[in-house]
Structures are given as C-alpha cells and as structure tokens.
Design a protein around this motif. Sequence first.
Motif, short mmCIF file in Angstrom:
data_model
loop_
_atom_site.label_atom_id
_atom_site.label_comp_id
_atom_site.label_asym_id
_atom_site.label_seq_id
_atom_site.Cartn_x
_atom_site.Cartn_y
_atom_site.Cartn_z
N LEU A 13 45.13 42.29 48.24
CA LEU A 13 45.50 41.92 46.88
C LEU A 13 46.59 40.86 46.86
N PHE A 14 47.47 40.90 47.87
CA PHE A 14 48.59 39.97 47.92
C PHE A 14 48.24 38.75 48.76
N ALA A 18 47.46 34.00 44.54
CA ALA A 18 47.85 34.84 43.41
C ALA A 18 49.24 34.49 42.91
N PHE A 36 53.02 46.85 38.16
CA PHE A 36 51.97 46.94 39.17
C PHE A 36 52.28 47.99 40.22
N PHE A 40 50.11 51.16 41.12
CA PHE A 40 49.61 51.33 42.48
C PHE A 40 50.02 52.68 43.04
N ARG A 61 44.24 47.61 38.49
CA ARG A 61 43.59 46.29 38.44
C ARG A 61 44.12 45.45 37.28
N TRP A 64 47.53 44.20 38.18
CA TRP A 64 47.42 43.10 39.14
C TRP A 64 47.02 41.80 38.43
N LYS A 65 46.09 41.93 37.49
CA LYS A 65 45.63 40.74 36.77
C LYS A 65 46.77 40.14 35.95
N ASP A 68 48.77 37.80 37.97
CA ASP A 68 48.04 36.60 38.39
C ASP A 68 47.75 35.62 37.26
#
Length: 70
Positions: A13-14, A18, A36, A40, A61, A64-65, A68
């Motif tokens: 993810l990282f 991003a 986040f 998580f 998710r 995370w979005k 980004d």
Amino acid sequence: MTRRMCFSLFAALFTWPAFAGQKLGDDEWMRRFRLFVKAFNAFVEQLNEGSFDISTWHTMRRAWKELDTE
C-alpha cells in the motif's frame, strides 16, 4: 491471513506514487494518516481474532484513498 501477509499488504500500500502529490508532515496529511492507521489497526485486530470483517476492510481502503487524493 498471516502476519507476514499482512505486513506485505501494508508494504504494498505504501508505494512512492501514493505520496507524490502531498507534502509529508503536512497537518492535513498527518490527520488523514492517523485515520488510516486507526482503520488499519481495526482491520488487523479482526484478523487476529480469526475473522475477516469486510466493513473494516472497506473502511481501511477508504482511509487509504483519502491519503492518495491530492
């Protein structure tokens, strides 16, 4: 899902792209990052209990979005 797989997911993810549009350490970015991490952790707690909760997955998710987007 094992811890190794979970850490692999976290590492995947990282990725550098991003973070390309945001300044690390920016107040807004840090606020989103905290959200986040909380999402998580909730997801990992569910996995440690031996269950997969799709709602915690989607929450993670979305968080995370949010990191980004800019």
